[in-house]
Design a protein around this motif. Structure first.
Motif, mmCIF file in Angstrom:
data_model
loop_
_atom_site.group_PDB
_atom_site.id
_atom_site.type_symbol
_atom_site.label_atom_id
_atom_site.label_comp_id
_atom_site.label_asym_id
_atom_site.label_seq_id
_atom_site.Cartn_x
_atom_site.Cartn_y
_atom_site.Cartn_z
ATOM 1 N N PRO A 65 0.799 -1.235 0.000
ATOM 2 C CA PRO A 65 0.000 0.000 0.000
ATOM 3 C C PRO A 65 0.829 1.282 0.000
ATOM 4 C CG PRO A 65 -0.903 -1.576 1.568
ATOM 5 C CD PRO A 65 0.396 -2.164 1.078
ATOM 6 N N MET A 66 2.052 1.217 0.501
ATOM 7 C CA MET A 66 2.871 2.423 0.577
ATOM 8 C C MET A 66 3.128 3.018 -0.809
ATOM 9 S SD MET A 66 6.375 3.029 2.750
ATOM 10 C CE MET A 66 7.576 2.536 1.519
ATOM 11 N N ILE A 67 3.138 2.174 -1.834
ATOM 12 C CA ILE A 67 3.366 2.674 -3.186
ATOM 13 C C ILE A 67 2.064 2.734 -3.994
ATOM 14 C CG2 ILE A 67 5.809 2.093 -3.353
ATOM 15 C CD1 ILE A 67 5.018 -0.503 -4.734
ATOM 16 N N GLY A 68 0.940 2.634 -3.300
ATOM 17 C CA GLY A 68 -0.356 2.775 -3.960
ATOM 18 C C GLY A 68 -0.518 4.064 -4.757
ATOM 19 N N PRO A 69 0.061 5.196 -4.285
ATOM 20 C CA PRO A 69 -0.071 6.439 -5.060
ATOM 21 C C PRO A 69 0.503 6.380 -6.466
ATOM 22 C CG PRO A 69 0.556 6.945 -2.807
ATOM 23 C CD PRO A 69 0.642 5.448 -2.945
ATOM 24 N N PHE A 79 -1.749 -6.049 -4.798
ATOM 25 C CA PHE A 79 -1.725 -7.338 -4.112
ATOM 26 C C PHE A 79 -2.556 -7.307 -2.830
ATOM 27 C CE2 PHE A 79 0.577 -10.877 -1.860
ATOM 28 C CZ PHE A 79 0.176 -11.871 -2.738
ATOM 29 N N TRP A 80 -2.564 -6.163 -2.140
ATOM 30 C CA TRP A 80 -3.261 -6.088 -0.855
ATOM 31 C C TRP A 80 -4.777 -6.074 -1.004
ATOM 32 C CZ3 TRP A 80 -0.451 -2.242 -3.166
ATOM 33 C CH2 TRP A 80 -1.106 -1.057 -3.487
ATOM 34 N N HIS A 110 7.762 -2.315 -6.519
ATOM 35 C CA HIS A 110 7.990 -2.724 -5.132
ATOM 36 C C HIS A 110 8.695 -1.637 -4.326
ATOM 37 C CE1 HIS A 110 8.473 -5.464 -1.846
ATOM 38 N NE2 HIS A 110 9.790 -5.475 -1.910
ATOM 39 N N ALA A 111 8.437 -1.608 -3.027
ATOM 40 C CA ALA A 111 9.209 -0.812 -2.067
ATOM 41 C C ALA A 111 10.182 -1.768 -1.394
ATOM 42 C CB ALA A 111 8.286 -0.160 -1.040
ATOM 43 N N ILE A 128 11.337 -7.145 -11.086
ATOM 44 C CA ILE A 128 10.940 -6.474 -9.853
ATOM 45 C C ILE A 128 11.582 -5.097 -9.898
ATOM 46 C CG2 ILE A 128 11.089 -6.437 -7.338
ATOM 47 C CD1 ILE A 128 11.198 -9.551 -7.527
ATOM 48 N N ALA A 129 10.769 -4.067 -10.044
ATOM 49 C CA ALA A 129 11.248 -2.689 -10.163
ATOM 50 C C ALA A 129 11.041 -1.990 -8.826
ATOM 51 C CB ALA A 129 10.498 -1.960 -11.276
ATOM 52 N N ASN A 130 12.115 -1.840 -8.071
ATOM 53 C CA ASN A 130 12.045 -1.164 -6.783
ATOM 54 C C ASN A 130 12.000 0.347 -6.992
ATOM 55 O OD1 ASN A 130 12.450 -3.369 -4.649
ATOM 56 N ND2 ASN A 130 14.114 -3.781 -6.086
ATOM 57 N N VAL A 131 10.986 0.976 -6.439
ATOM 58 C CA VAL A 131 10.933 2.430 -6.465
ATOM 59 C C VAL A 131 12.033 2.994 -5.578
ATOM 60 C CG1 VAL A 131 9.458 4.450 -6.126
ATOM 61 C CG2 VAL A 131 8.439 2.257 -6.748
#
Length: 316
Positions: free
Chosen positions: A12-16, A30-31, A52-53, A72-75
């Protein structure tokens, strides 16, 4: 049926990020799925990339069920929640936002050191509480000029911290698991040697199994009752129980922590811990750095789906 490539937001932290992704991708969160197994067996089979975070763990057992997953692309800059060797062994690329918030994290680290070293937080509280008296000015604090800084991990952030502390007139040394030819400052023979010969130990290394509780009770005691430990790495790099015990016993002078073993950290855990400056894992997130990291993640996604070389793959 949508012809857009399917990507999955992992936390959810990267939902924006969803609105900026939806123009080019079919976005899953996913959540949102009360039955993750059903998602993985159904829509999850189409997922080709995860946004992903990196601080949050991605379970290889889950990843292995997404048969078309390739990226997997980490922000984030960090990627400690991703098992990179497993991903590579299973044909999954991993990217991150390399070095993009180093200056902001370094600013924050130095800010915490100054705040603790010069008693800025305590001074603010004293003024607000009305307990300030003129005799308080006769209990001066030490200057940073001429003191020794020890940097643990000389990556982008470690170098940025070192250059800032050098500007304050501090002597800079460092230590890491690997030598760094051309480093601007001397490398200590060991972490313990660095801790013994430092006034401020700045923890800037990457989190990994190799660095779990790297800053141990022995290292903390080596820094000593007049020294500082500042951690802007990950919470698990510092033995938090040992740190708290040392602060309470006066064996460590002060600590500045932006990261914790558990996040959010329980407030009661720190209620009676003296000489601390605590911030809520905010060092790397500014209105300047976050857009850069989002843009880096988007470019890695674009290149992956276009079959082009990835701009910022994880290097190790």
């Amino acid at each position: 049926m949508s012809q857009k490539p399917a990507v999955l937001l992992s936390h959810p932290m990267i939902g924006p990020m969803q609105p900026v992704l939806e123009g080019a991708y079919e976005v899953h969160r996913f959540w949102d799925h009360a039955d993750p197994a059903a998602f993985l067996a159904g829509p999850g089979q189409a997922v080709r990339a995860i946004v992903h975070a990196g601080e949050f763990r991605l379970d290889p057992a889950v990843l292995g069920q997404m048969k078309n997953l390739g990226l997997i692309a980490n922000v984030s800059v960090g990627y400690d929640g991703v098992d990179v060797p497993w991903c590579r062994a299973n044909g999954i690329e991993v990217t991150h936002s390399r070095g993009l918030n180093a200056d902001d994290v370094a600013d924050h680290a130095v800010g915490m050191l100054i705040a603790g070293w010069r008693g800025i937080v305590e001074g603010d509280q004293m003024v607000r509480a009305g307990t300030w008296t003129l005799t308080d000015r006769m209990r001066p604090r030490a200057s940073l000029r001429g003191k020794k800084a020890g940097i643990v991990g000389l990556g982008h952030i470690g170098e940025a911290v070192g250059r800032r502390l050098e500007a304050f007139g501090m002597t800079v040394n460092w230590w890491g698991h690997r030598e760094k030819p051309g480093a601007p400052w001397p490398m200590a023979a060991s972490l313990l040697d660095l801790a013994r010969d430092t006034d401020a130990l700045m923890v800037c290394c990457r989190a990994s199994p190799q660095t779990e509780k790297l800053i141990s009770a022995e290292v903390i005691d080596a820094v000593g009752p007049r020294g500082a430990v500042i951690n802007i790495s990950r919470g698990q790099v510092v033995d938090e129980e040992a740190l708290i015990a040392a602060l309470k016993a006066g064996r460590l002078g002060l600590a500045g922590l932006d990261v914790f073993a558990q996040e959010p950290t329980p407030a009661e855990r720190w209620a009676d811990v003296p000489n601390t400056v605590l911030t809520p894992h905010s060092a790397g997130g500014t209105v300047d750095s976050i857009p850069l990291m989002v843009a880096s993640c988007l470019e890695n996604l674009r290149c992956f789906f276009a079959g082009e070389p990835l701009p910022t793959p994880v290097a190790d």
